[in-house]
Design a protein around this motif. Sequence first.
Motif, PDB file in Angstrom:
ATOM      1  N   PHE A 238     -13.819   0.086   6.611  1.00 42.06           N
ATOM      2  CA  PHE A 238     -13.769   0.164   8.079  1.00 42.06           C
ATOM      3  C   PHE A 238     -13.364   1.590   8.488  1.00 42.06           C
ATOM      4  CE2 PHE A 238     -12.784  -4.201   6.849  1.00 42.06           C
ATOM      5  CZ  PHE A 238     -13.680  -4.932   7.617  1.00 42.06           C
ATOM      6  N   PRO A 239     -14.250   2.540   8.256  1.00 44.31           N
ATOM      7  CA  PRO A 239     -13.879   3.951   8.492  1.00 44.31           C
ATOM      8  C   PRO A 239     -13.517   4.276   9.940  1.00 44.31           C
ATOM      9  CG  PRO A 239     -16.231   3.733   8.010  1.00 44.31           C
ATOM     10  CD  PRO A 239     -15.617   2.408   7.742  1.00 44.31           C
ATOM     11  N   ASP A 240     -13.955   3.425  10.876  1.00 42.84           N
ATOM     12  CA  ASP A 240     -13.654   3.684  12.298  1.00 42.84           C
ATOM     13  C   ASP A 240     -12.334   3.068  12.755  1.00 42.84           C
ATOM     14  OD1 ASP A 240     -16.084   5.006  12.459  1.00 42.84           O
ATOM     15  OD2 ASP A 240     -17.169   3.203  13.106  1.00 42.84           O
ATOM     16  N   VAL A 241     -11.720   2.285  11.887  1.00 43.99           N
ATOM     17  CA  VAL A 241     -10.456   1.627  12.272  1.00 43.99           C
ATOM     18  C   VAL A 241      -9.291   2.549  11.914  1.00 43.99           C
ATOM     19  CG1 VAL A 241      -8.941  -0.350  11.830  1.00 43.99           C
ATOM     20  CG2 VAL A 241     -11.415  -0.687  11.998  1.00 43.99           C
ATOM     21  N   PRO A 242      -8.418   2.864  12.888  1.00 44.75           N
ATOM     22  CA  PRO A 242      -7.326   3.816  12.615  1.00 44.75           C
ATOM     23  C   PRO A 242      -6.228   3.220  11.739  1.00 44.75           C
ATOM     24  CG  PRO A 242      -7.057   2.869  14.798  1.00 44.75           C
ATOM     25  CD  PRO A 242      -8.373   2.351  14.261  1.00 44.75           C
ATOM     26  N   THR A 243      -5.455   4.101  11.135  1.00 48.17           N
ATOM     27  CA  THR A 243      -4.234   3.654  10.456  1.00 48.17           C
ATOM     28  C   THR A 243      -3.153   3.496  11.520  1.00 48.17           C
ATOM     29  OG1 THR A 243      -3.391   5.883  10.104  1.00 48.17           O
ATOM     30  CG2 THR A 243      -4.848   4.986   8.398  1.00 48.17           C
ATOM     31  N   LEU A 244      -2.087   2.775  11.193  1.00 47.99           N
ATOM     32  CA  LEU A 244      -0.977   2.644  12.148  1.00 47.99           C
ATOM     33  C   LEU A 244      -0.295   3.987  12.356  1.00 47.99           C
ATOM     34  CD1 LEU A 244       0.395  -0.863  11.177  1.00 47.99           C
ATOM     35  CD2 LEU A 244      -0.424  -0.182  13.431  1.00 47.99           C
ATOM     36  N   ASP A 245      -0.318   4.819  11.325  1.00 50.73           N
ATOM     37  CA  ASP A 245       0.220   6.179  11.465  1.00 50.73           C
ATOM     38  C   ASP A 245      -0.546   6.927  12.556  1.00 50.73           C
ATOM     39  OD1 ASP A 245       1.749   8.620  10.133  1.00 50.73           O
ATOM     40  OD2 ASP A 245      -0.329   9.250  10.385  1.00 50.73           O
ATOM     41  N   GLU A 246      -1.874   6.833  12.512  1.00 52.00           N
ATOM     42  CA  GLU A 246      -2.704   7.499  13.530  1.00 52.00           C
ATOM     43  C   GLU A 246      -2.483   6.885  14.909  1.00 52.00           C
ATOM     44  OE1 GLU A 246      -6.732   8.861  11.216  1.00 52.00           O
ATOM     45  OE2 GLU A 246      -6.422   6.714  11.455  1.00 52.00           O
ATOM     46  N   ALA A 247      -2.158   5.594  14.928  1.00 51.98           N
ATOM     47  CA  ALA A 247      -1.955   4.900  16.214  1.00 51.98           C
ATOM     48  C   ALA A 247      -0.570   5.175  16.805  1.00 51.98           C
ATOM     49  CB  ALA A 247      -2.158   3.403  16.025  1.00 51.98           C
ATOM     50  N   GLY A 248       0.234   6.003  16.122  1.00 54.66           N
ATOM     51  CA  GLY A 248       1.522   6.408  16.686  1.00 54.66           C
ATOM     52  C   GLY A 248       2.749   5.977  15.902  1.00 54.66           C
ATOM     53  N   LEU A 249       2.575   5.111  14.889  1.00 50.48           N
ATOM     54  CA  LEU A 249       3.726   4.684  14.081  1.00 50.48           C
ATOM     55  C   LEU A 249       3.796   5.605  12.860  1.00 50.48           C
ATOM     56  CD1 LEU A 249       3.441   0.786  14.284  1.00 50.48           C
ATOM     57  CD2 LEU A 249       4.522   2.367  15.867  1.00 50.48           C
ATOM     58  N   ARG A 250       4.453   6.737  13.036  1.00 48.23           N
ATOM     59  CA  ARG A 250       4.443   7.822  12.048  1.00 48.23           C
ATOM     60  C   ARG A 250       4.956   7.396  10.673  1.00 48.23           C
ATOM     61  NH1 ARG A 250       0.713  10.147  13.933  1.00 48.23           N
ATOM     62  NH2 ARG A 250       0.876  11.143  15.967  1.00 48.23           N
ATOM     63  N   GLY A 251       4.177   7.746   9.645  1.00 41.91           N
ATOM     64  CA  GLY A 251       4.589   7.500   8.269  1.00 41.91           C
ATOM     65  C   GLY A 251       4.470   6.053   7.823  1.00 41.91           C
ATOM     66  N   PHE A 252       3.789   5.227   8.613  1.00 45.51           N
ATOM     67  CA  PHE A 252       3.672   3.801   8.267  1.00 45.51           C
ATOM     68  C   PHE A 252       2.899   3.656   6.959  1.00 45.51           C
ATOM     69  CE2 PHE A 252       2.539  -0.587   8.261  1.00 45.51           C
ATOM     70  CZ  PHE A 252       3.437  -1.246   9.090  1.00 45.51           C
ATOM     71  N   ASP A 253       3.523   3.011   5.966  1.00 43.64           N
ATOM     72  CA  ASP A 253       2.892   2.818   4.660  1.00 43.64           C
ATOM     73  C   ASP A 253       3.382   1.509   4.054  1.00 43.64           C
ATOM     74  OD1 ASP A 253       1.863   2.875   2.106  1.00 43.64           O
ATOM     75  OD2 ASP A 253       2.998   4.632   1.445  1.00 43.64           O
ATOM     76  N   ALA A 254       2.531   0.484   4.108  1.00 44.30           N
ATOM     77  CA  ALA A 254       2.892  -0.825   3.548  1.00 44.30           C
ATOM     78  C   ALA A 254       2.032  -1.169   2.338  1.00 44.30           C
ATOM     79  CB  ALA A 254       2.759  -1.896   4.625  1.00 44.30           C
ATOM     80  N   ASP A 255       1.391  -0.160   1.743  1.00 49.80           N
ATOM     81  CA  ASP A 255       0.565  -0.397   0.548  1.00 49.80           C
ATOM     82  C   ASP A 255       1.415  -0.907  -0.609  1.00 49.80           C
ATOM     83  OD1 ASP A 255      -1.543   0.631   1.928  1.00 49.80           O
ATOM     84  OD2 ASP A 255      -1.802   2.418   0.706  1.00 49.80           O
ATOM     85  N   THR A 256       0.813  -1.739  -1.452  1.00 53.32           N
ATOM     86  CA  THR A 256       1.462  -2.114  -2.714  1.00 53.32           C
ATOM     87  C   THR A 256       0.432  -2.006  -3.832  1.00 53.32           C
ATOM     88  OG1 THR A 256       0.970  -4.445  -2.313  1.00 53.32           O
ATOM     89  CG2 THR A 256       3.179  -3.692  -1.761  1.00 53.32           C
ATOM     90  N   VAL A 257       0.940  -1.827  -5.046  1.00 54.67           N
ATOM     91  CA  VAL A 257       0.060  -1.758  -6.213  1.00 54.67           C
ATOM     92  C   VAL A 257       0.214  -3.035  -7.025  1.00 54.67           C
ATOM     93  CG1 VAL A 257      -0.446  -0.535  -8.362  1.00 54.67           C
ATOM     94  CG2 VAL A 257       0.056   0.760  -6.289  1.00 54.67           C
ATOM     95  N   PHE A 258      -0.906  -3.705  -7.237  1.00 55.26           N
ATOM     96  CA  PHE A 258      -0.953  -4.916  -8.063  1.00 55.26           C
ATOM     97  C   PHE A 258      -1.305  -4.503  -9.487  1.00 55.26           C
ATOM     98  CE2 PHE A 258      -0.964  -6.621  -3.971  1.00 55.26           C
ATOM     99  CZ  PHE A 258      -1.021  -8.007  -3.951  1.00 55.26           C
ATOM    100  N   GLY A 259      -0.741  -5.201 -10.472  1.00 56.29           N
ATOM    101  CA  GLY A 259      -1.068  -4.820 -11.838  1.00 56.29           C
ATOM    102  C   GLY A 259      -0.601  -5.826 -12.864  1.00 56.29           C
TER     103      GLY A 259
END
Length: 329
Positions: A238-259
């Motif tokens: 979804f290249p047109d969908v912004p990140t929350l960081d871009e939407a104003g919530l600076r540094g928002f990062d909720a990624d996790t790594v599965f393994g």
Amino acid sequence: MPHHALPWRRRLLFSAACVLLACAHAQAHADTWPAKPIKVVVNFPPGGAADQIARAVSQPLQEALKQPVVIENRAGANGNVGGEAVARAPADGYTLLMSSGGMVSVNPHLYSRMSFDPAKDLVPVAAAARVLVFLVIRPSLPPVNVREFISYAKTNPGKLSYGSPGNGSSPHLAGEMFKSQAGLFALHVPYRGAAPALQDLLAGQIDYAFDPGIGLQQVRAGKLRLLAVGSPHRSPLFPDVPTLDEAGLRGFDADTVFGFYAPAGTPPEVVAQLNAQINRALALPAVKERIASLGGEAVPGSPAEFQRRAAADSQRFGALIRDRKIVAD
């Protein structure tokens, strides 16, 4: 030569012989491994991201190792039930764990007591996928972007509810991160897995969720509205969908790594073989596409790289858990 030196030397020789025998046994085990089916315990219910990633990787892994790779779902306690089962299993390379990074990076901050220590009782084998979370809302709500949604939530305090696969799950932490940074209040509804949370969102029982990729088909079908990605980077899907960081919530990062993990003490040669074969599987177009369909991306690498990422996530999510006073069920 003093006669008392002989027992000492014999003991030394005996100890050295024991070490050599142990090494020879471990090497022989590594040389003959795998000689029987391998079980992969998925510590979340069927249908979720961990389950789908495990099944995508298990097929090529089975072909490469020439042994059946059997998936067993053992959900409960935010991944602890399956995690403990593998931590207590024989360290022979025949029992693996597929888990979200949360069980290792989050649960020790979440539970006052755990029956095992993920950092000591498990060894990282291979990262599999970086899993993003997507902020999705039921389409009957009026907001069409993040700013409108935050404004709507603030003018309806406590009236909105969001679902997650359970307390301390990565979608729950994303939800708390969102509430904290946006300065709003909404009710958290924990479920036993991502799939039942998605079902209730589609049924209109809850208002929004941070979906770990399993609801993207419903987004494409117009049954959910996708507002943003909870990641530092946009999703290629979804290249047109912004990140929350871009939407104003600076540094928002909720990624996790599965393994994949193995019981502590698993022979390093076996861990190295598994790591190499899982990395090969992750490079296959069919596996990459399956992971991409969840909105994630394959992340091949060494066990050490996987461990470093887990340590960084532990610091980041630990701070959030303390700040939001999040506790386990």
